[in-house]
Design a protein around this motif. Structure first.
Motif, mmCIF file in Angstrom:
data_model
loop_
_atom_site.group_PDB
_atom_site.id
_atom_site.type_symbol
_atom_site.label_atom_id
_atom_site.label_comp_id
_atom_site.label_asym_id
_atom_site.label_seq_id
_atom_site.Cartn_x
_atom_site.Cartn_y
_atom_site.Cartn_z
ATOM 1 N N ILE A 234 119.989 59.619 37.253
ATOM 2 C CA ILE A 234 120.537 58.019 37.143
ATOM 3 C C ILE A 234 121.631 57.837 38.238
ATOM 4 C CG2 ILE A 234 119.955 57.962 34.670
ATOM 5 C CD1 ILE A 234 123.071 58.079 34.241
ATOM 6 N N TRP A 235 122.159 58.960 38.783
ATOM 7 C CA TRP A 235 123.127 58.488 39.846
ATOM 8 C C TRP A 235 122.400 58.993 41.361
ATOM 9 C CZ3 TRP A 235 127.803 57.147 38.445
ATOM 10 C CH2 TRP A 235 128.076 56.931 37.197
ATOM 11 N N THR A 236 123.336 58.426 42.269
ATOM 12 C CA THR A 236 122.903 58.536 43.672
ATOM 13 C C THR A 236 123.802 59.413 44.248
ATOM 14 O OG1 THR A 236 121.479 56.599 43.965
ATOM 15 C CG2 THR A 236 122.077 57.682 46.021
ATOM 16 N N LEU A 237 123.650 60.494 44.956
ATOM 17 C CA LEU A 237 124.967 61.297 45.412
ATOM 18 C C LEU A 237 124.938 60.998 46.898
ATOM 19 C CD1 LEU A 237 127.090 63.291 45.073
ATOM 20 C CD2 LEU A 237 125.320 65.104 45.424
ATOM 21 N N HIS A 238 126.334 60.643 47.506
ATOM 22 C CA HIS A 238 126.487 60.510 48.910
ATOM 23 C C HIS A 238 127.752 61.588 49.300
ATOM 24 C CE1 HIS A 238 124.286 56.970 49.597
ATOM 25 N NE2 HIS A 238 124.632 56.897 48.581
ATOM 26 N N ASN A 239 127.518 61.978 50.497
ATOM 27 C CA ASN A 239 128.747 62.830 51.137
ATOM 28 C C ASN A 239 129.797 61.620 51.441
ATOM 29 O OD1 ASN A 239 127.947 65.414 50.644
ATOM 30 N ND2 ASN A 239 126.760 65.270 52.628
ATOM 31 N N GLY A 240 131.059 61.946 51.226
ATOM 32 C CA GLY A 240 131.994 61.002 51.505
ATOM 33 C C GLY A 240 133.738 61.538 52.138
ATOM 34 N N THR A 241 134.396 60.666 52.422
ATOM 35 C CA THR A 241 135.610 61.130 53.173
ATOM 36 C C THR A 241 136.648 60.283 52.428
ATOM 37 O OG1 THR A 241 134.519 61.622 55.264
ATOM 38 C CG2 THR A 241 137.050 61.533 55.140
ATOM 39 N N LYS A 242 137.555 61.040 52.037
ATOM 40 C CA LYS A 242 138.986 60.336 51.489
ATOM 41 C C LYS A 242 139.660 59.716 52.840
ATOM 42 C CE LYS A 242 140.986 62.245 48.282
ATOM 43 N NZ LYS A 242 141.933 63.443 47.364
ATOM 44 N N ARG A 243 140.109 58.232 52.410
ATOM 45 C CA ARG A 243 140.775 57.830 53.359
ATOM 46 C C ARG A 243 142.244 58.074 53.739
ATOM 47 N NH1 ARG A 243 138.024 53.093 55.168
ATOM 48 N NH2 ARG A 243 136.091 52.630 54.015
ATOM 49 N N PHE B 97 129.295 59.834 43.713
ATOM 50 C CA PHE B 97 128.203 59.277 42.550
ATOM 51 C C PHE B 97 128.245 57.835 42.560
ATOM 52 C CE2 PHE B 97 129.052 63.986 41.826
ATOM 53 C CZ PHE B 97 127.794 64.530 41.400
ATOM 54 N N THR B 98 127.211 57.323 42.915
ATOM 55 C CA THR B 98 126.980 56.075 42.696
ATOM 56 C C THR B 98 125.857 55.275 41.707
ATOM 57 O OG1 THR B 98 125.490 55.734 44.564
ATOM 58 C CG2 THR B 98 127.964 55.591 45.126
ATOM 59 N N PHE B 99 126.275 54.301 40.975
ATOM 60 C CA PHE B 99 125.298 53.872 39.966
ATOM 61 C C PHE B 99 125.267 52.341 40.146
ATOM 62 C CE2 PHE B 99 124.012 52.011 35.815
ATOM 63 C CZ PHE B 99 122.849 52.830 35.489
ATOM 64 N N LEU C 207 128.992 51.574 39.910
ATOM 65 C CA LEU C 207 129.992 52.437 39.380
ATOM 66 C C LEU C 207 130.068 53.634 40.454
ATOM 67 C CD1 LEU C 207 128.762 52.305 35.707
ATOM 68 C CD2 LEU C 207 130.456 50.854 36.585
ATOM 69 N N TYR C 208 131.149 53.959 40.389
ATOM 70 C CA TYR C 208 131.491 55.134 41.616
ATOM 71 C C TYR C 208 132.410 56.178 40.881
ATOM 72 C CZ TYR C 208 130.316 51.438 44.830
ATOM 73 O OH TYR C 208 129.755 50.685 45.696
ATOM 74 N N ILE C 209 132.134 57.362 41.110
ATOM 75 C CA ILE C 209 133.010 58.658 40.525
ATOM 76 C C ILE C 209 132.967 59.491 41.765
ATOM 77 C CG2 ILE C 209 132.828 60.557 39.149
ATOM 78 C CD1 ILE C 209 130.642 59.297 37.352
ATOM 79 N N VAL C 210 134.103 59.427 42.128
ATOM 80 C CA VAL C 210 134.555 60.255 43.497
ATOM 81 C C VAL C 210 135.191 61.673 43.038
ATOM 82 C CG1 VAL C 210 136.235 59.967 45.502
ATOM 83 C CG2 VAL C 210 135.374 58.137 44.458
ATOM 84 N N GLY D 37 126.645 66.211 35.095
ATOM 85 C CA GLY D 37 125.764 65.648 34.222
ATOM 86 C C GLY D 37 126.128 65.263 32.846
ATOM 87 N N PHE D 38 127.504 64.430 32.769
ATOM 88 C CA PHE D 38 127.909 64.295 31.448
ATOM 89 C C PHE D 38 127.444 62.891 30.935
ATOM 90 C CE2 PHE D 38 131.968 66.504 33.092
ATOM 91 C CZ PHE D 38 131.195 67.796 32.896
ATOM 92 N N ASP D 39 126.165 62.429 31.261
ATOM 93 C CA ASP D 39 125.738 61.259 30.957
ATOM 94 C C ASP D 39 125.769 60.980 29.343
ATOM 95 O OD1 ASP D 39 125.303 60.887 33.553
ATOM 96 O OD2 ASP D 39 122.993 61.356 33.494
ATOM 97 N N ILE D 40 125.229 62.083 28.524
ATOM 98 C CA ILE D 40 125.270 62.025 27.106
ATOM 99 C C ILE D 40 126.181 63.099 26.608
ATOM 100 C CG2 ILE D 40 122.761 61.339 27.031
ATOM 101 C CD1 ILE D 40 121.996 64.202 26.343
ATOM 102 N N LEU D 41 127.197 63.563 26.991
ATOM 103 C CA LEU D 41 127.947 64.456 26.586
ATOM 104 C C LEU D 41 128.722 63.490 25.408
ATOM 105 C CD1 LEU D 41 129.751 67.033 26.900
ATOM 106 C CD2 LEU D 41 131.453 65.846 28.516
#
Length: 779
Positions: free
Chosen positions: A32-41, A50-52, A92-95, A158-162
């Motif tokens: 359900i998530w899309t994963l991107h590589n990123g950089t902290k500003r 992780f973006t939803f 929704l974003y999870i960094v 993968g804590f979607d249903i934790l």
């Protein structure tokens, strides 16, 4: 369409309000998530985002919000580390820390058995924490829920249903079936009775089944359905029994993750591996005793190269550095540290290891210094020239003068590692001074290694320094009392033959090699012969390219001039042993035209023999002309007659002949002066003592022989200037003690060259042709 959504999300994330920026997208399969590589500003460090998309997945939005909530509250080393969570109206974003899907390695089958066991141990320990300590159920354990961090560790996501089993409205009961591919991974009891059935079974039963499926996937690469659960294909034999109990259909008989870890940690269990023990001991390395630390390092040395390098770089290396610098880890820990550091990139090495290495070179601990010097080849490529010149070589030079021989020896050996990073000024100045010191070291091994070192760095020395230093060092080594030092000197000369000129080879090196041809050791004699052959071949090759002569061409003597001595002393065609010497002497006589000419009128032999060479030749005029010379002319001695025998002729015939003799003596070095004592030529030109009672008998009648027989013009001129007041005796005669009157007949007679009979009569008559003329040895 998905691409456009991703592009929009990326554009939104690039806004100034977000603490991160997105880059490329990472494929994670069905999720359900899309994963991107990123950089902290804030610091530019790497991260993952992780973006939803709320608008595209409204039905699964509760799963995404549950994952955000659980990610904030669940903290464990085996769980993905979360930096931040962001909720907007659309996304929704999870960094998190930078991670990569484990599925990539599973599909490529690139995991070794040792690494797989180490990863499964981490996941099992994390599930043990979730089930027992957090009283929760993950509900979706599979390869798609596991990620690898930058350190190579397996992290659970993968804590979607934790869900916590203490909650009556846990999300797992309602939305458990919305997880992608749930039909493949759902336990058999849930397939039959739904998610509510987990309330009646052990809390860890669902996650134990998922752990069994994960084990099958990582060892086989793919899991197609429930019929494969429990199969032991490619499963390590030591793990098969416990694996089967994880996948059993009866949830009450399943082995929980906690018990699975416990069985694996038993003596001889499947989790008793070097990598797992290293992971557990690493955090307490600074608190271990010397024996425990040594055991840890021995365990580290046994690890093979197929272990995860990233783990050693990110986790093990920092702990080892702390132990070395602050925890008293010692040289053994340092060796393991540098071994791992050799696998770092240049940027990583400079960031993590270089500052520590620079500080350790200033450490007074000799054991650490020796370890650093031994391991310089592993790290020198990653050290910049500026760091080596300014920060490493200056403290390193103290090793050249250390009281411990092992430190001096290792310092000399380390020169070969750092030589390419040193400046020319340092090499030809400071370094050579220290090597000159070790070349005279009391330890023969250090002297030998210094010679080898100089031979290896010869190409790095400047042109002006190279020849002078190397010849002095290598020729001294040939005379060393230590046999291996002599051998090293000969080998170094052979290896560096190209850096010397032909003149140095012939004049300095070959004479130094020759004594080694008779060395007491056969090893040295053999090597000396090999080295000598190399240098002789080079000198001969160069000699063949040289001109035949550099002397100017001379005009041959006219054929009508007779050579009166050729029949007696040889000619240029003489091929005997001494023919070349006699013919050269004959040619000089023949070429001396204008210097020695035969005269028709010559004085008697007696007068010529008794006259001193330095006294002016008497003229045929009256006695008064001998005392006072005319103003217009200066008398010169008459030429010697050529008709006299060579043995009767005075030595100083021509001035340049005496000079030529001096050059010969200089070329041959110091001669024996005793040979002149019996020289007949010296006796012939000596001043004889008169036998008659002459008032001047005890006075010398001539100056010592120092001007080649030329007249004393200065004395005659002085006598002329004083003749008006007084008429003194000519220079060379004795003064009259009692009178200053005008010259009498006796005085005038005394002014003539003395012809009185000497005490010892010398036969100056020409010898017959048959008599010995003093050249008998050359006839």
């Amino acid at each position: 369409m998905d691409f456009l959504k991703s592009a929009v999300a990326s554009a939104i994330a690039k806004g100034s309000s977000f603490p991160f920026s997105l880059s490329d997208r990472v494929d994670i399969g069905d999720s359900i998530w899309t994963l991107h590589n990123g950089t902290k500003r804030d610091d530019g460090s790497a991260c993952s985002v992780f973006t939803f998309d709320l608008a595209a997945n409204k039905s699964r939005a509760p799963l995404a919000r549950n994952a955000i909530r659980k990610s904030r509250t669940l903290r464990h080393p085996g769980v993905i580390k979360v930096f931040d969570t962001i909720e907007t109206e659309t996304n929704l974003y999870i960094v998190t820390e930078r991670v990569a899907p484990l599925e990539w390695q599973v599909k490529r089958r690139s995991l070794s058995e040792e690494t797989t066991k180490w990863g499964l141990y981490g996941v099992s320990s994390t599930l043990k924490f979730i089930n027992e300590d957090a009283s929760s159920v993950h509900g979706a354990v599979r390869a798609a829920s596991v990620y690898t961090s930058e350190s190579g560790e397996w992290k659970l996501g993968g804590f979607d249903i934790l869900s916590s089993m203490k909650e009556d409205d846990a999300i797992i009961y309602t939305y458990g079936n919305l997880v992608p591919d749930s039909h493949r991974y759902t336990p058999p009891e849930v397939v039959k009775g739904g998610w509510d059935v987990i309330k009646r079974h052990p809390l860890a039963a669902v996650d134990a089944y998922g752990l069994g499926i994960l084990i099958f996937e990582v060892f086989n690469g793919h899991f197609s359905g429930g019929d494969q659960a429990g199969k032991t294909t490619n499963i390590p034999p030591s793990m098969q029994q416990s694996y089967k109990r994880l996948c059993t259909a009866n949830p009450k008989l399943r082995l929980s993750p906690a018990h699975f870890v416990e069985q694996g940690k038993k003596h001889g269990g499947f989790f008793q591996t070097s990598l797992i023990r290293l992971t557990e001991d690493m955090e307490s390395l600074g608190l271990k005793s010397d024996a425990e630390r040594e055991e840890f390092i021995n365990e580290l040395d046994t690890l093979s190269d197929d272990f995860p390098e990233d783990f050693f770089k990110m986790k093990v290396l920092p702990e080892l550095l702390k132990s070395v610098e602050f925890g008293g880890g010692g040289p053994k820990v340092l060796s393991a540290t540098l071994k791992i550091g050799s696998k770092l990139s240049a940027d990583e090495f400079n960031a993590k290891l270089t500052p520590v290495i620079v500080r350790l070179f200033s450490n007074p601990d000799r054991a650490l210094r020796v370890c650093l010097l031994d391991n310089l080849p592993l790290m020198i490529d990653n050290l910049s020239q500026k760091v080596v010149n300014d920060k490493i070589f200056p403290p390193m030079t103290s090793g050249f003068t250390d009281v411990a021989p092992v430190v001096r020896e290792q310092t000399v050996k380390a020169v070969l590692s750092v030589i390419n990073k040193l400046s020319d000024r340092v090499i030809n100045g400071e370094l050579l001074k220290f090597l000159a010191r070790t070349a005279n070291d009391e330890q023969p091994g250090i002297r030998t290694n210094t010679t080898i070192c100089l031979g290896r760095i010869a190409k790095n020395l400047s042109q002006g320094t190279r020849s002078k230093v190397l010849i002095a060092a290598f020729t001294r080594a040939i005379r060393d009392p230590f046999v291996h030092a002599r051998n090293a000197g000969l080998l170094a000369l052979s290896a560096t033959i190209d850096v010397f000129t032909e003149e140095d080879c012939a004049g300095k090196i070959l004479p130094a090699i020759c004594p080694a041809l008779l060395d007491k050791e056969k090893l040295i004699r053999d090597q000396a012969n090999k080295t000598l052959d190399l240098y002789i071949q080079r000198v001969r090759k160069f000699g063949n390219t040289m001109a035949d002569t550099i002397l100017p061409q001379t005009t041959p003597a006219e054929p009508n001039k007779a050579d009166t001595s050729g029949a007696r002393i040889g000619t240029s065609s003489d091929k005997s042993w001494a023919g070349w010497a006699i013919s050269s002497f004959t040619n000089k006589l023949a070429a001396a035209d204008g210097e020695i000419e035969p005269t028709a009128a010559s004085k008697s032999a007696e007068t010529e023999a008794t006259r001193s060479a330095s006294v002016p030749r008497p003229a045929k005029s009256s006695p008064s002309t001998q005392l006072e010379l005319p103003k217009e002319t200066t008398p010169r001695p008459a030429a010697q007659p050529l008709g006299r025998s060579l043995s009767d002729r005075p030595v100083p015939v021509v001035q340049h002949e005496a000079d030529e003799g001096d050059d010969v003596f200089d070329a041959w070095g110091a001669m024996d002066d005793d040979d002149n004592e019996d020289d007949s030529f010296s006796a012939a030109v000596a001043s004889p003592k008169p036998s008659s009672p002459d008032p001047f008998a005890n006075k010398p009648t001539a100056k010592p022989f120092d001007d080649g027989g030329e007249p004393d013009f200065a004395g005659w001129l002085a006598a002329k200037n004083q003749s008006k007041a007084k008429k003194p005796l000519p220079k060379g005669l004795s003064k009259v003690a009692s009178t200053n009157t005008a010259p009498t007949k006796s005085t005038v007679a005394a002014a003539k060259p003395r012809t009185t009979t000497p005490a010892k009569t010398i036969d100056t008559k020409p010898k017959d042709e048959d008599e010995d003329d003093g050249w008998g040895a050359w006839d």
